[in-house]
Design a protein around this motif. Structure first.
Motif, PDB file in Angstrom:
ATOM      1  N   THR A 174      -3.869  13.118   5.613  1.00 22.74           N
ATOM      2  CA  THR A 174      -2.998  13.494   4.501  1.00 22.74           C
ATOM      3  C   THR A 174      -1.814  12.542   4.425  1.00 22.74           C
ATOM      4  OG1 THR A 174      -1.613  14.964   5.831  1.00 22.74           O
ATOM      5  CG2 THR A 174      -3.592  15.941   4.812  1.00 22.74           C
ATOM      6  N   ARG A 175      -1.176  12.534   3.263  1.00 22.06           N
ATOM      7  CA  ARG A 175       0.038  11.731   3.087  1.00 22.06           C
ATOM      8  C   ARG A 175       1.109  12.196   4.077  1.00 22.06           C
ATOM      9  NH1 ARG A 175       4.231  12.933  -0.234  1.00 22.06           N
ATOM     10  NH2 ARG A 175       5.736  11.271  -0.496  1.00 22.06           N
ATOM     11  N   GLN A 176       1.165  13.497   4.332  1.00 22.45           N
ATOM     12  CA  GLN A 176       2.137  14.040   5.278  1.00 22.45           C
ATOM     13  C   GLN A 176       1.920  13.466   6.680  1.00 22.45           C
ATOM     14  OE1 GLN A 176       4.833  15.898   4.477  1.00 22.45           O
ATOM     15  NE2 GLN A 176       5.449  15.562   6.583  1.00 22.45           N
ATOM     16  N   THR A 177       0.668  13.261   7.063  1.00 23.28           N
ATOM     17  CA  THR A 177       0.378  12.662   8.362  1.00 23.28           C
ATOM     18  C   THR A 177       0.915  11.237   8.416  1.00 23.28           C
ATOM     19  OG1 THR A 177      -1.577  14.043   8.691  1.00 23.28           O
ATOM     20  CG2 THR A 177      -1.466  12.004   9.971  1.00 23.28           C
ATOM     21  N   VAL A 178       0.728  10.478   7.349  1.00 25.45           N
ATOM     22  CA  VAL A 178       1.248   9.105   7.291  1.00 25.45           C
ATOM     23  C   VAL A 178       2.771   9.120   7.412  1.00 25.45           C
ATOM     24  CG1 VAL A 178       1.507   7.037   5.857  1.00 25.45           C
ATOM     25  CG2 VAL A 178      -0.714   8.190   5.991  1.00 25.45           C
ATOM     26  N   ILE A 179       3.414  10.034   6.692  1.00 24.32           N
ATOM     27  CA  ILE A 179       4.872  10.149   6.771  1.00 24.32           C
ATOM     28  C   ILE A 179       5.308  10.469   8.196  1.00 24.32           C
ATOM     29  CG2 ILE A 179       6.845  11.573   6.057  1.00 24.32           C
ATOM     30  CD1 ILE A 179       5.381  11.890   3.310  1.00 24.32           C
ATOM     31  N   SER A 180       4.634  11.411   8.829  1.00 24.06           N
ATOM     32  CA  SER A 180       4.966  11.798  10.206  1.00 24.06           C
ATOM     33  C   SER A 180       4.754  10.639  11.173  1.00 24.06           C
ATOM     34  CB  SER A 180       4.144  13.005  10.639  1.00 24.06           C
ATOM     35  OG  SER A 180       4.496  14.134   9.881  1.00 24.06           O
ATOM     36  N   VAL A 209       0.859  -1.181   0.000  1.00 23.49           N
ATOM     37  CA  VAL A 209       0.000   0.000   0.000  1.00 23.49           C
ATOM     38  C   VAL A 209       0.897   1.233   0.000  1.00 23.49           C
ATOM     39  CG1 VAL A 209      -1.749   1.266   1.334  1.00 23.49           C
ATOM     40  CG2 VAL A 209      -1.786  -1.232   1.291  1.00 23.49           C
ATOM     41  N   THR A 210       0.593   2.208  -0.831  1.00 25.06           N
ATOM     42  CA  THR A 210       1.370   3.448  -0.841  1.00 25.06           C
ATOM     43  C   THR A 210       0.944   4.344   0.314  1.00 25.06           C
ATOM     44  OG1 THR A 210      -0.179   4.677  -2.227  1.00 25.06           O
ATOM     45  CG2 THR A 210       1.532   3.377  -3.369  1.00 25.06           C
ATOM     46  N   GLN A 211       1.798   5.289   0.656  1.00 30.69           N
ATOM     47  CA  GLN A 211       1.452   6.250   1.700  1.00 30.69           C
ATOM     48  C   GLN A 211       0.217   7.038   1.301  1.00 30.69           C
ATOM     49  OE1 GLN A 211       5.204   8.320   1.848  1.00 30.69           O
ATOM     50  NE2 GLN A 211       5.815   7.270   3.726  1.00 30.69           N
ATOM     51  N   ASP A 212       0.134   7.397   0.038  1.00 28.73           N
ATOM     52  CA  ASP A 212      -1.009   8.172  -0.452  1.00 28.73           C
ATOM     53  C   ASP A 212      -2.303   7.372  -0.347  1.00 28.73           C
ATOM     54  OD1 ASP A 212      -1.929  10.650  -1.632  1.00 28.73           O
ATOM     55  OD2 ASP A 212      -2.305   9.487  -3.451  1.00 28.73           O
ATOM     56  N   ASP A 213      -2.262   6.114  -0.762  1.00 30.07           N
ATOM     57  CA  ASP A 213      -3.458   5.272  -0.683  1.00 30.07           C
ATOM     58  C   ASP A 213      -3.892   5.055   0.764  1.00 30.07           C
ATOM     59  OD1 ASP A 213      -3.640   5.054  -3.426  1.00 30.07           O
ATOM     60  OD2 ASP A 213      -2.635   3.102  -3.513  1.00 30.07           O
ATOM     61  N   LEU A 214      -2.921   4.822   1.649  1.00 26.83           N
ATOM     62  CA  LEU A 214      -3.253   4.634   3.066  1.00 26.83           C
ATOM     63  C   LEU A 214      -3.891   5.895   3.625  1.00 26.83           C
ATOM     64  CD1 LEU A 214      -3.242   3.023   5.677  1.00 26.83           C
ATOM     65  CD2 LEU A 214      -0.873   3.786   6.041  1.00 26.83           C
ATOM     66  N   ALA A 215      -3.312   7.033   3.311  1.00 25.16           N
ATOM     67  CA  ALA A 215      -3.852   8.306   3.791  1.00 25.16           C
ATOM     68  C   ALA A 215      -5.304   8.483   3.366  1.00 25.16           C
ATOM     69  CB  ALA A 215      -2.999   9.465   3.274  1.00 25.16           C
ATOM     70  N   LYS A 216      -5.581   8.200   2.106  1.00 25.79           N
ATOM     71  CA  LYS A 216      -6.955   8.330   1.604  1.00 25.79           C
ATOM     72  C   LYS A 216      -7.905   7.370   2.304  1.00 25.79           C
ATOM     73  CE  LYS A 216      -5.572   9.968  -2.950  1.00 25.79           C
ATOM     74  NZ  LYS A 216      -5.351   9.604  -4.349  1.00 25.79           N
ATOM     75  N   MET A 217      -7.454   6.157   2.557  1.00 27.61           N
ATOM     76  CA  MET A 217      -8.326   5.141   3.165  1.00 27.61           C
ATOM     77  C   MET A 217      -8.679   5.450   4.620  1.00 27.61           C
ATOM     78  SD  MET A 217      -9.114   3.182   0.739  1.00 27.61           S
ATOM     79  CE  MET A 217     -10.022   1.983   1.665  1.00 27.61           C
TER      80      MET A 217
END
Length: 69
Positions: free
Chosen positions: A26-32, A14-22
């Motif tokens: 935001t993708r930034q939150t997933v990265i953090s 799963v990409t960070q972007d896809d996880l964030a959306k699900m």
């Protein structure tokens, strides 16, 4: 608080972007989260665990509070 989000996310391809959306962040939150710079709220922790089909305890590493032993 340490977590296994990145490990489990990659295992599930799963990409960070896809996880964030699900899970509604935001993708930034997933990265953090993955870098340990942000602690998930209880609701977000629940959403992440539910998405991956694991328990919150499997996703997040809680350190034992040795002062209370």
């Amino acid at each position: 608080m340490e977590n296994r989000i990145k490990e489990i996310r990659k295992k599930n391809k799963v990409t960070q972007d896809d996880l964030a959306k699900m899970v509604g962040v935001t993708r930034q939150t997933v990265i953090s989260l993955e870098n340990g710079k942000y602690n998930a709220s209880l609701q977000l922790a629940h959403n992440l665990a539910e998405y991956f089909g694991v328990t919150i305890e499997e996703l997040f590493i809680f350190e034992d509070n040795k002062e209370n032993e």
